[in-house]
Design a protein around this motif. Structure first.
Motif, PDB file in Angstrom:
ATOM      1  N   LEU A 110      -1.234  -0.931  -4.122  1.00  0.00           N
ATOM      2  CA  LEU A 110      -2.514  -0.315  -3.808  1.00  0.00           C
ATOM      3  C   LEU A 110      -2.305   1.169  -3.518  1.00  0.00           C
ATOM      4  O   LEU A 110      -1.371   1.544  -2.809  1.00  0.00           O
ATOM      5  N   TRP A 146      -9.250   2.148  -1.554  1.00  0.00           N
ATOM      6  CA  TRP A 146      -8.022   1.740  -2.236  1.00  0.00           C
ATOM      7  C   TRP A 146      -8.320   1.194  -3.619  1.00  0.00           C
ATOM      8  O   TRP A 146      -9.393   0.626  -3.863  1.00  0.00           O
ATOM      9  N   PRO A 166      -4.374   4.994  -2.451  1.00  0.00           N
ATOM     10  CA  PRO A 166      -5.576   5.468  -1.775  1.00  0.00           C
ATOM     11  C   PRO A 166      -6.425   6.398  -2.622  1.00  0.00           C
ATOM     12  O   PRO A 166      -5.938   7.095  -3.517  1.00  0.00           O
ATOM     13  N   VAL A 183      -6.426  -2.441   2.508  1.00  0.00           N
ATOM     14  CA  VAL A 183      -5.091  -2.169   3.047  1.00  0.00           C
ATOM     15  C   VAL A 183      -4.630  -3.263   4.002  1.00  0.00           C
ATOM     16  O   VAL A 183      -3.421  -3.452   4.200  1.00  0.00           O
ATOM     17  N   ALA A 221       0.864  -1.180   0.000  1.00  0.00           N
ATOM     18  CA  ALA A 221       0.000   0.000   0.000  1.00  0.00           C
ATOM     19  C   ALA A 221       0.898   1.226   0.000  1.00  0.00           C
ATOM     20  O   ALA A 221       1.782   1.346   0.859  1.00  0.00           O
TER      21      ALA A 221
END
Length: 204
Positions: free
Chosen positions: A81, A93, A83, A126, A55
């Motif tokens: 990933l 995400w 946001p 996440v 992430a």
């Protein structure tokens, strides 16, 4: 960049203002060179060596640049990933599929963010990450991170804790943004490491 804060200075706002003022003075060339060096340092992290899902985030303005790092992770076959800011400041995400998969999104009177244009995976996505790369303004010797104050990543860290997820937490900064002490609040959580263009600093 150096920030000489008293160890017992509780004022997050003044520390944020000091760091943002220095960042505002960076040139486009400063940011570009730092982004390349930051990617090289981060790619050497042992936590990223075997990560399957990371992430991360797309840097904006004078933040330490992340696009070179995102592309390098994707080239390794990592699922990246990114946001998308929700109206309540929580984060959804989506998957990063290269620069063309990003779309500019204006959030009210705030800055425009580059967000994933594809399928939304939900805020809980996440929890699948092996590593979470966090934005920040500073970190101290205990690994306590100073964010921008919006609370989005406080929610992310709380969600990870509730889910029992234990990804490696890493903050991306400029050189000189590791400070003696960051004022903390009960909900703050330490990071494992900070990556800057000149190296990696580990905590705890």
């Amino acid at each position: 960049m150096r920030y000489n804060r008293r160890a017992n200075d509780p004022d997050k706002r003044s520390l944020r203002g000091e760091i943002l003022a220095v960042r505002k003075g960076l040139t486009a060339d400063d940011i570009r060179v730092s982004a390349s060096a930051l990617a090289r340092q981060a790619l050497g992290l042992r936590e990223l060596e075997h990560a399957r899902t990371v992430a991360a985030y797309v840097s904006v303005g004078s933040e330490p640049g992340t696009l070179a790092l995102l592309d390098a992770l994707r080239a390794r076959g990592v699922r990246v990933l990114l946001p998308a800011l929700l109206p309540d400041n929580d984060l959804d995400w989506g998957r990063y599929e290269g620069p063309d998969s990003l779309a500019p999104v204006r959030h009210g009177g705030r800055m425009t963010l580059l967000e994933p244009a594809g399928e939304r995976l939900g805020p809980d996505a996440v929890t699948e990450a092996d590593v979470v790369l966090l934005p920040g303004l500073a970190v101290d010797a205990r690994g306590m991170r100073l964010g921008r104050g919006g609370g989005s990543y406080d929610r992310v860290l709380a969600r990870l804790e509730r889910a029992g997820a234990r990804p490696a937490l890493v903050v991306l900064l400029y050189d000189g943004e590791v400070v003696p002490r960051v004022p903390e609040e009960p909900h703050d959580r330490p990071v494992r490491a900070a990556v800057t263009p000149s190296g990696v600093q580990r905590f705890g």
